[in-house]
Design a protein around this motif. Structure first.
Motif, PDB file in Angstrom:
ATOM      1  N   PRO A  45       0.829  -1.213   0.000  1.00 37.94           N
ATOM      2  CA  PRO A  45       0.000   0.000   0.000  1.00 37.94           C
ATOM      3  C   PRO A  45       0.858   1.256   0.000  1.00 37.94           C
ATOM      4  N   LYS A  46       0.405   2.263  -0.757  1.00 37.84           N
ATOM      5  CA  LYS A  46       1.155   3.514  -0.862  1.00 37.84           C
ATOM      6  C   LYS A  46       0.959   4.413   0.351  1.00 37.84           C
ATOM      7  N   SER A  47      -0.202   4.326   0.951  1.00 34.18           N
ATOM      8  CA  SER A  47      -0.474   5.163   2.119  1.00 34.18           C
ATOM      9  C   SER A  47      -1.321   4.360   3.100  1.00 34.18           C
ATOM     10  N   SER A  48      -1.516   4.924   4.256  1.00 32.97           N
ATOM     11  CA  SER A  48      -2.297   4.253   5.281  1.00 32.97           C
ATOM     12  C   SER A  48      -3.767   4.215   4.874  1.00 32.97           C
ATOM     13  N   ALA A  49      -4.412   3.073   5.091  1.00 30.40           N
ATOM     14  CA  ALA A  49      -5.830   2.945   4.759  1.00 30.40           C
ATOM     15  C   ALA A  49      -6.704   3.587   5.822  1.00 30.40           C
ATOM     16  N   ARG A  50      -6.153   3.807   6.978  1.00 27.35           N
ATOM     17  CA  ARG A  50      -6.908   4.388   8.085  1.00 27.35           C
ATOM     18  C   ARG A  50      -6.487   5.849   8.257  1.00 27.35           C
ATOM     19  N   LEU A  51      -7.161   6.703   7.523  1.00 32.15           N
ATOM     20  CA  LEU A  51      -6.843   8.123   7.545  1.00 32.15           C
ATOM     21  C   LEU A  51      -7.460   8.790   8.762  1.00 32.15           C
ATOM     22  N   PRO A  52      -6.817   9.820   9.293  1.00 33.66           N
ATOM     23  CA  PRO A  52      -7.427  10.535  10.427  1.00 33.66           C
ATOM     24  C   PRO A  52      -8.703  11.226   9.991  1.00 33.66           C
ATOM     25  N   PHE A  53      -9.658  11.273  10.900  1.00 30.37           N
ATOM     26  CA  PHE A  53     -10.965  11.838  10.597  1.00 30.37           C
ATOM     27  C   PHE A  53     -11.197  13.049  11.489  1.00 30.37           C
ATOM     28  N   SER A  54     -11.683  14.111  10.903  1.00 32.42           N
ATOM     29  CA  SER A  54     -11.910  15.350  11.639  1.00 32.42           C
ATOM     30  C   SER A  54     -13.130  15.215  12.549  1.00 32.42           C
ATOM     31  N   ILE A  55     -12.928  15.355  13.830  1.00 37.32           N
ATOM     32  CA  ILE A  55     -14.024  15.296  14.793  1.00 37.32           C
ATOM     33  C   ILE A  55     -14.966  16.481  14.579  1.00 37.32           C
ATOM     34  N   GLN A  56     -14.409  17.630  14.214  1.00 40.26           N
ATOM     35  CA  GLN A  56     -15.234  18.821  13.986  1.00 40.26           C
ATOM     36  C   GLN A  56     -16.211  18.585  12.833  1.00 40.26           C
ATOM     37  N   PHE A  57     -15.715  17.962  11.769  1.00 40.23           N
ATOM     38  CA  PHE A  57     -16.598  17.640  10.646  1.00 40.23           C
ATOM     39  C   PHE A  57     -17.698  16.685  11.090  1.00 40.23           C
ATOM     40  N   PHE A  58     -17.347  15.713  11.918  1.00 37.60           N
ATOM     41  CA  PHE A  58     -18.323  14.759  12.422  1.00 37.60           C
ATOM     42  C   PHE A  58     -19.402  15.462  13.238  1.00 37.60           C
ATOM     43  N   LEU A  59     -19.017  16.411  14.098  1.00 37.86           N
ATOM     44  CA  LEU A  59     -19.986  17.138  14.912  1.00 37.86           C
ATOM     45  C   LEU A  59     -20.932  17.969  14.049  1.00 37.86           C
ATOM     46  N   ILE A  60     -20.392  18.612  13.033  1.00 39.95           N
ATOM     47  CA  ILE A  60     -21.236  19.401  12.138  1.00 39.95           C
ATOM     48  C   ILE A  60     -22.206  18.483  11.384  1.00 39.95           C
ATOM     49  N   ALA A  61     -21.734  17.311  10.969  1.00 39.54           N
ATOM     50  CA  ALA A  61     -22.606  16.366  10.267  1.00 39.54           C
ATOM     51  C   ALA A  61     -23.718  15.870  11.188  1.00 39.54           C
ATOM     52  N   VAL A  62     -23.403  15.608  12.451  1.00 38.68           N
ATOM     53  CA  VAL A  62     -24.425  15.167  13.405  1.00 38.68           C
ATOM     54  C   VAL A  62     -25.440  16.271  13.640  1.00 38.68           C
ATOM     55  N   TYR A 106     -26.338  25.699  23.705  1.00 35.49           N
ATOM     56  CA  TYR A 106     -25.281  25.050  24.480  1.00 35.49           C
ATOM     57  C   TYR A 106     -24.055  24.773  23.610  1.00 35.49           C
ATOM     58  N   GLU A 107     -24.271  24.272  22.400  1.00 37.88           N
ATOM     59  CA  GLU A 107     -23.153  24.002  21.502  1.00 37.88           C
ATOM     60  C   GLU A 107     -22.485  25.295  21.057  1.00 37.88           C
ATOM     61  N   TRP A 108     -23.252  26.329  20.856  1.00 41.36           N
ATOM     62  CA  TRP A 108     -22.698  27.610  20.444  1.00 41.36           C
ATOM     63  C   TRP A 108     -21.844  28.202  21.569  1.00 41.36           C
ATOM     64  N   LYS A 109     -22.337  28.157  22.813  1.00 38.94           N
ATOM     65  CA  LYS A 109     -21.599  28.720  23.947  1.00 38.94           C
ATOM     66  C   LYS A 109     -20.298  27.972  24.211  1.00 38.94           C
ATOM     67  N   ASN A 110     -20.285  26.653  23.961  1.00 35.97           N
ATOM     68  CA  ASN A 110     -19.073  25.858  24.194  1.00 35.97           C
ATOM     69  C   ASN A 110     -18.162  25.801  22.965  1.00 35.97           C
ATOM     70  N   ASN A 111     -18.410  26.663  21.987  1.00 36.14           N
ATOM     71  CA  ASN A 111     -17.612  26.776  20.769  1.00 36.14           C
ATOM     72  C   ASN A 111     -17.482  25.444  20.026  1.00 36.14           C
ATOM     73  N   MET A 112     -18.538  24.659  20.054  1.00 33.65           N
ATOM     74  CA  MET A 112     -18.521  23.394  19.301  1.00 33.65           C
ATOM     75  C   MET A 112     -18.779  23.628  17.830  1.00 33.65           C
TER      76      MET A 112
END
Length: 116
Positions: A45-62, A106-112
């Motif tokens: 394999p040329k690169s890792s198959a398990r790429l880091p995932f942005s938690i911030q993107f996940f929170l926005i998607a949720v 609550y999410e806005w106040k905690n800068n999420m």
């Protein structure tokens, strides 16, 4: 009383029996390094198959999913407004919206919601 106890016992025994049956007939697999590595047409394999995932993107998607489901729940409320008690309908709608708005504040106040 007997019917309730019988129903409860049946509700506990059926899932337990199914779980035990699944454990007996399931395929056992051993994890080794070669089988867990990604396969790219026989090459290394040329690169890792398990790429880091942005938690911030996940929170926005949720958040998007939560508000998308909210819209799907509010739209039928407009139809039921004609046939239900207006006071009950109003209290239900206001309570539902207030819970969602308080969660958003609550999410806005905690800068999420900050994308950094």
């Amino acid at each position: 009383m007997f019917k309730i106890m019988l129903s409860t016992m049946l509700a506990m025994m059926v899932p337990t029996a199914l779980m035990m049956l699944c454990m007996l007939i399931s395929k056992k697999s051993t994890m080794n390094r070669e089988k867990m590595s990604p396969f790219e047409c026989g090459f290394d394999p040329k690169s890792s198959a398990r790429l880091p995932f942005s938690i911030q993107f996940f929170l926005i998607a949720v958040l998007f999913l939560i508000f998308d489901v909210e819209i799907a729940m509010i739209l039928p409320m407009m139809i039921t407004m004609k046939i239900s008690n207006i006071m009950t309908w109003t209290m239900t709608t206001v309570t539902f919206l207030m819970i969602l708005i308080m969660g958003l504040i609550y999410e806005w106040k905690n800068n999420m919601l900050e994308w950094s």
